[in-house]
Design a protein around this motif. Structure first.
Motif, short mmCIF file in Angstrom:
data_model
loop_
_atom_site.label_atom_id
_atom_site.label_comp_id
_atom_site.label_asym_id
_atom_site.label_seq_id
_atom_site.Cartn_x
_atom_site.Cartn_y
_atom_site.Cartn_z
N PRO A 6 0.83 -1.21 0.00
CA PRO A 6 0.00 0.00 0.00
C PRO A 6 0.86 1.27 0.00
O PRO A 6 1.93 1.30 0.61
CB PRO A 6 -0.78 -0.11 1.31
N PHE A 7 0.38 2.28 -0.70
CA PHE A 7 1.00 3.60 -0.63
C PHE A 7 0.49 4.23 0.65
O PHE A 7 -0.71 4.25 0.91
CB PHE A 7 0.59 4.46 -1.83
N ARG A 8 1.41 4.73 1.48
CA ARG A 8 1.02 5.32 2.76
C ARG A 8 1.33 6.81 2.76
O ARG A 8 2.43 7.21 2.35
CB ARG A 8 1.80 4.65 3.89
N PRO A 9 0.38 7.63 3.24
CA PRO A 9 0.66 9.06 3.31
C PRO A 9 1.80 9.32 4.29
O PRO A 9 1.87 8.69 5.34
CB PRO A 9 -0.64 9.68 3.82
N SER A 147 -10.61 10.05 -0.54
CA SER A 147 -11.39 9.25 -1.50
C SER A 147 -10.52 8.26 -2.28
O SER A 147 -11.01 7.60 -3.19
CB SER A 147 -12.13 10.17 -2.47
N VAL A 148 -9.24 8.17 -1.92
CA VAL A 148 -8.30 7.33 -2.67
C VAL A 148 -7.79 6.17 -1.82
O VAL A 148 -7.43 6.35 -0.66
CB VAL A 148 -7.09 8.17 -3.16
N ASP A 149 -7.74 5.00 -2.44
CA ASP A 149 -7.10 3.83 -1.83
C ASP A 149 -6.20 3.27 -2.93
O ASP A 149 -6.69 2.92 -4.01
CB ASP A 149 -8.15 2.81 -1.40
N CYS A 150 -4.92 3.22 -2.68
CA CYS A 150 -3.99 2.87 -3.75
C CYS A 150 -2.89 1.93 -3.25
O CYS A 150 -2.30 2.16 -2.20
CB CYS A 150 -3.37 4.15 -4.29
#
Length: 158
Positions: A6-9, A147-150
């Motif tokens: 997962p891309f994590r902020p 609104s994003v899950d990437c």
């Protein structure tokens, strides 16, 4: 073996980059020649590699509402704690994913397939020498971090 990462902020790094922009504005200074400043609609995300020998498989991008997400990778030369991000450290191509207004909620996300595939392969190449990579996520046309899950899926070489 499949490996979904997962891309994590990275909110701390995003804040440091926003402070750089704010500092330049307050002092009335211009960015360094070639420096890439964080835009207000952008945030820094990171990808942590638990394994190095990876082959790109596919992207998993979910947009909860219409909008456009642009993902740009930074090269391995950028050390965010020590140097400013320079334009030459951004990799091409970027991954561009979008959901058109009026598209059904279960409609697949649209993207430039060849660019996204090449982008995924470049990330897999850099994973051979990196434990972490940083990305700029640009949120446009109604897209937002909420609104994003990437994530990105690789096949791990055993």
């Amino acid at each position: 073996m499949r490996l979904e990462l997962p891309f994590r902020p990275d909110s701390q790094l995003t804040e440091v980059m926003r402070l750089r922009v704010q500092s330049l504005q307050q002092r009335g200074q211009k960015r360094q020649d070639g420096e890439r400043l964080l835009q207000s609609n952008e945030a820094v995300y990171r990808l942590d590699f638990s394994q190095q020998a990876l082959r790109f498989s596919h992207w998993m991008v979910r947009l909860a509402q219409p909008g456009r997400l642009t993902i740009t990778a930074t090269s391995q030369l950028w050390t965010p704690d020590l140097t400013n991000l320079m334009t030459r450290q951004l990799l091409e191509p970027a991954g561009v994913f979008w959901r058109a207004p009026g598209a059904a909620a279960d409609a697949p996300i649209q993207f430039y397939e060849a660019d996204a595939h090449e982008f995924g392969e470049r990330i897999a190449e850099l994973a051979k020498v990196r434990k972490v990579m940083y990305f700029l996520f640009g949120f446009e046309e109604g897209c937002s971090p909420e609104s994003v899950d990437c994530s990105i899926t690789f096949t791990a070489d055993s």
